[in-house]
Every structure is written in C-alpha cells, then in structure tokens.
Design an enzyme around this catalytic site. Structure first.
Site: not given
Length: 812
Positions: A86, A468
């Site tokens: 780049e 229960s």
C-alpha cells in the site's frame, strides 16, 4: 530566448496560480474539516465477548468481527508486507506522496482511467474514519487536507494502528487481526509470510481478493506483494520463492468458543443489552461470568446422558423426517438427500444420516460428508423396541424393513468398536442450574438438550409445577409456627370442597396407600401428599405464602388454596434452586447472578458484581479497637458502614429451624425418595424429589454447604413422562452425575448443632418423649422450647400439630 522567457513566465504564473488555488481550496474546506484529535479517542466497533470465570470464551456477539492490536503487537513481517502493498514510503512522507499523486494524475490525464492511485495509508485512514467512498475531486481534496492534519496530530505508529484495526477485509472482518482469525483461525503472530502477504493484498478488493471468496485473485495479489517485498529488500530470494509455491489454505472460522455454554452466554447477552443497549454489541466489552468451565461441561454431559437414559426406556419413535424419492427425473435422489442433509445440525454427538437402501441384514445410509456407510442388524437393531405410548413399547422387529424405508432421516452414534448404531434425539427436555449457596453465583446452567435445537432456556424461562420439590418450604413455615419434626398428622383420605377450587378435590398419595398418624419427618422423607395437605390446613395458606415470600419466592400469583401443599404454583428451576440455596446456606436469602465483572475494550473494569453474601459473623463482629473513645452512635455507624461495604445476605430463617429442616432433608437421601444419591457416599447431602400429576414434571433439588443444584425433566408440550417415571428416576440421576464432580473439592462435614437445639428420644408412634424403659424409640431434634412432654403409659399427651380426621371444608 523569447520562447524561454515565455515558458519561465508561464511557469511562475502557473506556480502562483496553483498556490492561489490550493490556498482557496484550503480556506474553503478547512472550516468544515473534522477534528482529527477525535482519532485519539476513536471507538472501533468491536464485538462483545463472554467468558467463564476462568477466562474461557463461551460467546461472541456483534455484527463486526474485530480484534484490535497495538503497534507493538503487530508482527514486523506483516508491517513490511502491508507497506509493500500500500505505501512503502509511509514512514518517510508527511501524509501525502507527491510523486505518487503526480503519477496517478498523469495516468488519469493520459488514459482517461484511474490507474495505480496515489493514496497513502494516512489518506486511507482519513477516508475510512471521516469520509465517504464517493469518487469526487472534492472528497480527494478533503482526504489530502485531513491526511496532513492527521500527520501533525499523531505519530506514525498510531496512524498505522488506526489503519490496521479499521480496514474492511471481507466476511464481516474489520482489521487484520480479526481477518487472521476469520480466514486462518489463529492470530497474526502465528501466520506464515505467505499468509501475511495474502492478508496485505485484501484491502485493494476485499470481496475479490480474500482467500476464501477469491483464492486465485488473492494468490496473484499475494505473489505481486512478495515481489515488491523482494525489490524493497524486505525478504530474501529464498523467502520469495517459498511464498510463490505456498498453497492457499484458508476457510472461514467462527469465534474460538472454548466449549458449549450457549444458554449461559445468551443470558449474559440479554443482561448486557439491558444494561448498555445496542452499544453492548460494538463497544468491545469483555464480560466475565460466574460460570465454572469444568462444571458447565459436566452439567451439559450429565443432562444429555440423563435424557438419553430416560429416552432409552421408552422405545424408538421412528425417523425424524421422511424424505421421499424426488420426482424430478433430472435430479439424483442421493444429491437431493445430500443437499437437505447438510442443513441438519449434529446434536449432542448424534450424527444425522439418510437411509438409502434397506437390506436383509443391514441398512445403507448417506452421511453429511457425502459418504456412504452401513448400519448392521447385529449392532443393536434387533433389540430396538418401537415406542407406542409413554407406558408401552412394541416387541422387537425381526427385519430392518420393519423399521426403515429409503428417505428416512435417522440419527447414529458409534459404539466402542467404532461401528454405527441406531440412536435418536430425546423428545423429553431437561434443565440444570447450580449455584453457590453463599452468594447466588450461577456456576453452571443448561437450559435444554441443545441450543441448536431450541434457544428456549428451560432453566430460567420454563414455568413448571415443582410438586413435592416445594414441600420443604411448607414444612419450614410450619416449624416457624410451632410444629416440630415429631408432630403427628393423619395420613388419610380427604375430600376438599375449597371455595377457591373449581370442584371437589380428592388428592392421593403415590400408590394410593395411606399410613394413618404420621410424624412430619417421616411424611416429608416419604413425600406423603395427604400429610402435606392436612399440615397446610392447620397452618393456613396465608402463612405459607408470607413465609415463601420471605424465603425469596415471587408469591404475587400464589393462589391461597390447599393445592399449594403439593407445589402446584409454577416456577422456574432457577427460582427453585434459589430457594434451596437458602436451605443450604443456613437460612440466608441470596439472589442468583451471572455476571461477575465487565471490562471495557481497553481492559479497564467498568462493573463488578456486589452480590448479597452470607456473612455468618456479621452480627457478632467486635467493635473497633478504639471503641472506648467512641460514642455508641459512632460505633453503630462504623459497624453499619462496614456491613454496607459487604452486602450481607439477610437471615430469613432461624438457624435452629434451618438445622432441623436440613436433617429432615438428609433423611430424604438416606432413607427416603432420594436414596439413589447414596451412591455418592457422602454424609452431608440433603435434598428432595418432586413429581407432579401425570407425571408431567420430575425434579430433584439437593445440596451440601458448598453447592446447590436443581434438575428438572419433562416435555415442552406437557406430555406425560410415563407412570414409572418419578423425580427419583428421571431427574435424580442427572443430579448425581453432576454432583459427583461438583463435590470433589468440597469437604464432607457435619453441621454444628446450634445452641438451643436438643436431640431427645421419642416414641415414633406418638411423637412424645419416650419412657426410660421404652425400646422402640428414635431420636429427634427440637428447639428446646418445643420439646414434647412425656405422656402417661398408654396415653398420648397433646402437642402442637397433632392430627385430626376431620374433612377439610371451606377454610378461607
């Protein structure tokens, strides 16, 4: 000479005209330029990551995949690759490359087309952070001016970081570290030179040059970058040759999730969304949960094994789907099935397969990878018994044709010999939640068979009747009102015409057996329904609701009728486990929590949980050393401040009652409905089973002082589990397999007998004190003020809670 003077004069005029134009453009654009100083505080959109308490990643949430690095952590080899690709003069120029711009302009003038371009890394940073991607001269001028300003405000390393971490690189990857993880499944520091060059070539055309979507174009760009690196002296000829011959090996990788804890990760996501809104997905938060890496894995394995064990008792339900042969003459059936098969997820190690051929002694199947395999009759198919109802199965088949047809989607797993055998995904579901009882930290939570099947979290969202499993809280409330573990309640049939119920109610015990006058300890140990109902009759439903609210239950929708004694009010497994945490920790109310701390993207802590924590000596802490110099008000203020710094869980159950209830729940395991847990060979376990009508729901909740765990099994559509299925057969085995590992580092210790609790000999039939010569005696714990009297020979002295045969009428 005249022509030369003309050229000089024109050049000078052109120069000043250019300066004038540049100055005019600057004066026109500069007031509207953004402040480049904001780049110092820029927030990159970084996903939220969720971890266990040990730091293992269990979830990642956010649209953009990003993993920012500082310049010092970026490999130098990659820095050179990116510069070669780049901007090789990046560390020399001041934001713009004059020669590069001149070359780009000349190419545009001479050819009419955009050529090599002249953007530096700094100019790309300006464009990525501040500008649009529109191709106009005005944007280019803004880009140049911003690049100059950026170079004035930031150093080169900072600028490089901004580019490295922001640029889009395809497949939702932003920044090179994220791209490294997405394409190669590892960090930048682990990549080869060829892979670095490949990544450096992506920004030019992210969709075309990435190694997954465009491997050939990416390879060409990679090789060109390697040539540039050789020309610039960054690499040797030998390294260049290695890059040119390196294969393109890349595939998409998701976040490296350490193991499956999807339900916990999703809970953390929802809590973060509630706290921070949509910014939770983009601000790079690191969320550390209370989940234990080891125990979460154990919990999932225990739940899956328990469901497969239950499912194996009820028969083969047939194929998941039937895919008929395609009617299209141009479509091959195998290809058609293969396409559909690739969309079917693997669940809990169960491999999907399609039956392609059924023979006399085997079945030929197509697997997800496109390969064919065989399911042999001798590998268990002869023992398969098809499901009829939850209570019955057919006899075993005699041939494979009785079980399969081509196009059946089935599940397989491999046996110890590595051969395929028939399996299926259980239709029943389950949930497990485990807490630290001293502060409510969720150490493991599993909300179902598999998150890929259903995201519905049954540990927190499924509201089911606990049956229960709720009885210990009724018995605790009764003890608070003066009942004892030796109080006698008649276990006999009742017919109830309660005005809050729609019809006459005839509750029964399991098995339809009644035992007459029964001590409360024995009644809870054996889970006698009629005793619980008569106990609530004498206690009063309002008192139970008041006590349950104090214990931590949400009682807003509790209906004040006698069915509460049987746990008919629906609640989640997490709520049940939280109630049992109070029983486990000595009687203190805690609140469950999942997130222990949150760090921001820079690693700074922004949140730390401060849960209610059991502090057993808070009320007995000594005053400060210099208390003699302080007033009583100052001493109390100092103690109050100390407590405020450590949020103390409030006591909601008297210590003595908690001790007695714990001893009763230990009997549930040693001699009651939870006897299977004796396999753990521990003396400090307590708990309770729960089974609702149908049975629709099976529960077990149990604990010691360090861990409390609730397990639930049932069907999402409320299909009965089967008449032989109970909390002790369906839910308890899951609890056992989990607690076997969860308790490894927990000492097996007895609780200390609290002051004011006595252990005396009683008559097991009457609940009264036993005579000195009586032989059929048992020992029972009492609060000293509730020790029963000794009745005369042949006579039972009255005591609080002694039962009656009166039928329950409209008592509210």
């Amino acid at each position: 000479m005249s022509f030369l003077h003309f050229l000089i004069r024109i050049s000078i005029l052109g120069f000043f005209a250019g300066l004038w134009l540049a100055a005019g453009v600057y004066l026109y654009l500069s007031p509207n330029l953004p402040d480049v100083e904001t780049l110092r505080d820029v927030k990159l959109q970084t996903p939220m990551r969720v971890y266990t308490r040990e730091g293992d990643l269990i979830g990642q949430f956010g649209e953009q995949k990003r993993s920012p690095l500082v310049f010092e952590d970026i490999p130098d080899q990659f820095v050179k690759a990116l510069l070669a690709a780049e901007d090789d003069s990046f560390f020399e120029h001041r934001g713009i490359d004059v020669m590069g711009l001149a070359r780009a302009v000349s190419e545009l003038v001479l050819t009419g087309q955009k050529g090599s371009g002249g953007s530096t890394l700094t100019m790309q940073v300006a464009r990525n952070y501040f500008l649009s991607l529109e191709r106009t001269f005005m944007r280019k001028f803004n880009e140049i001016l911003l690049a100059i300003e950026i170079e004035r405000a930031l150093d080169k390393e900072e600028i490089f970081e901004l580019y490295f971490n922001r640029v889009f690189l395809g497949h939702r990857a932003y920044g090179f570290e994220a791209a490294s993880q997405v394409y190669y499944g590892k960090g930048m520091d682990q990549l080869s030179l060829a892979q670095h060059a490949m990544l450096a070539g992506i920004p030019k055309a992210p969709s075309r040059n990435n190694p997954v979507s465009g491997p050939e174009a990416g390879k060409d760009r990679r090789n060109w970058i390697a040539g540039r690196m050789l020309t610039l002296g960054y690499i040797t000829p030998e390294q260049h040759a290695e890059v040119l011959t390196a294969p393109v090996l890349a595939e998409l990788h998701g976040a490296k999730i350490s193991f499956a804890a999807h339900y916990a990760a999703e809970m953390a996501r929802q809590r973060m969304l509630n706290r921070y809104g949509m910014s939770a997905y983009n601000d790079g938060y690191h969320v550390y949960t209370t989940i234990s890496t080891e125990l979460q894995q154990v919990a999932r394995e225990a739940l899956i094994e328990g469901l497969f064990t239950y499912d194996g008792r009820h028969g083969y339900r047939g194929p998941e789907q039937r895919w008929p042969l395609t009617d299209d003459p141009d479509t091959d059936s195998l290809a058609y099935w293969g396409d559909k098969l690739r969309k079917i997820p693997e669940v809990a190690g169960q491999t999907p397969a399609v039956v392609t051929e059924v023979l006399e002694d085997r079945v030929v199947v197509l697997l997800k990878d496109g390969s064919a395999s065989e399911l042999l009759w001798e590998n268990g198919m002869a023992e398969v018994r098809p499901y009829v109802t939850e209570n019955s199965r057919e006899s075993s088949p005699e041939t494979p044709q009785e079980l399969f047809t081509p196009g059946d989607l089935i599940r397989l797993n491999s046996n110890e010999q590595g051969r395929w055998q028939l399996s299926q995904i259980p239709a029943a579901q389950s949930a497990l939640v485990s807490l630290n009882p001293d502060n409510g930290a969720i150490v493991s939570i599993v909300g179902g068979m598999g998150f890929e099947l259903s995201k519905f979290n049954r540990a927190t969202q499924a509201m089911r009747q606990p049956g229960s499993n709720f009885k210990p809280f009724l018995y605790s409330a009764a003890l608070e009102e003066g009942f004892t573990a030796a109080s006698i309640i008649n276990d006999a049939p009742v017919v109830m015409a309660d005005s809050s119920l729609e019809d006459v109610w005839r509750p029964e015990n399991d098995g339809g057996v009644f035992h007459g006058p029964t001590r409360l300890r024995w009644a809870l140990t054996k889970s006698r329904n009629l005793v619980s109902i008569r106990l609530l009759q004498q206690l009063g439903a309002r008192k139970l609701i008041t006590a349950a609210e104090r214990y931590g239950f949400d009682t807003a929708d509790f209906s004040p009728d006698l069915s509460l004694a049987l746990g008919t009010h629906a609640m989640s497994p997490l709520e049940v486990a939280t109630g049992y945490a109070m029983l486990a920790n000595g009687g203190y109310r805690v609140e469950p929590y999942l997130i222990s701390r949150i760090d921001d993207i820079s690693g700074e802590q922004v949140y730390e949980a401060k849960p209610l924590t059991v502090c057993r000596d808070c009320d007995d802490r000594p005053a400060p050393a210099d208390a003699g110099e302080l007033s009583m008000e100052e001493i109390l203020a100092a103690q109050s401040k100390e407590k405020a710094e450590l949020p103390a869980a409030p006591r909601v159950m008297e210590e003595r009652i908690n001790y007695i209830m714990n001893s009763v729940l230990q009997d549930v395991i040693t001699r009651g409905t939870g006897r299977r847990a004796l396999v753990l060979e521990r003396g400090d376990l307590a708990g309770k089973t729960g089974t609702t009508n149908g049975p629709m729901d099976a529960w077990f909740s149990g604990y010691n002082r360090d861990v409390v765990t609730t397990t639930w099994v049932g069907f999402d559509n409320y299909t009965p589990l089967g008449r032989r299925e109970f909390g002790g057969t369906a839910a308890l085995p899951i609890w056992i397999n989990y607690m076997r590992e969860a308790l490894k580092n927990s000492p097996d210790e007895k609780r200390v007998l609290p002051t004011g609790v006595v252990n005396v000999r009683i008559d097991p039939d009457t609940g009264m004190l036993a005579g000195s010569r009586q032989k059929n005696v048992v020992y029972e714990y009492f609060r000293e003020e509730y020790v029963p009297q000794q009745g005369p020979d042949g006579e039972e002295a009255g005591s609080v809670g002694q039962g009656t045969d009166d039928l329950v009428r409209d008592i509210f």
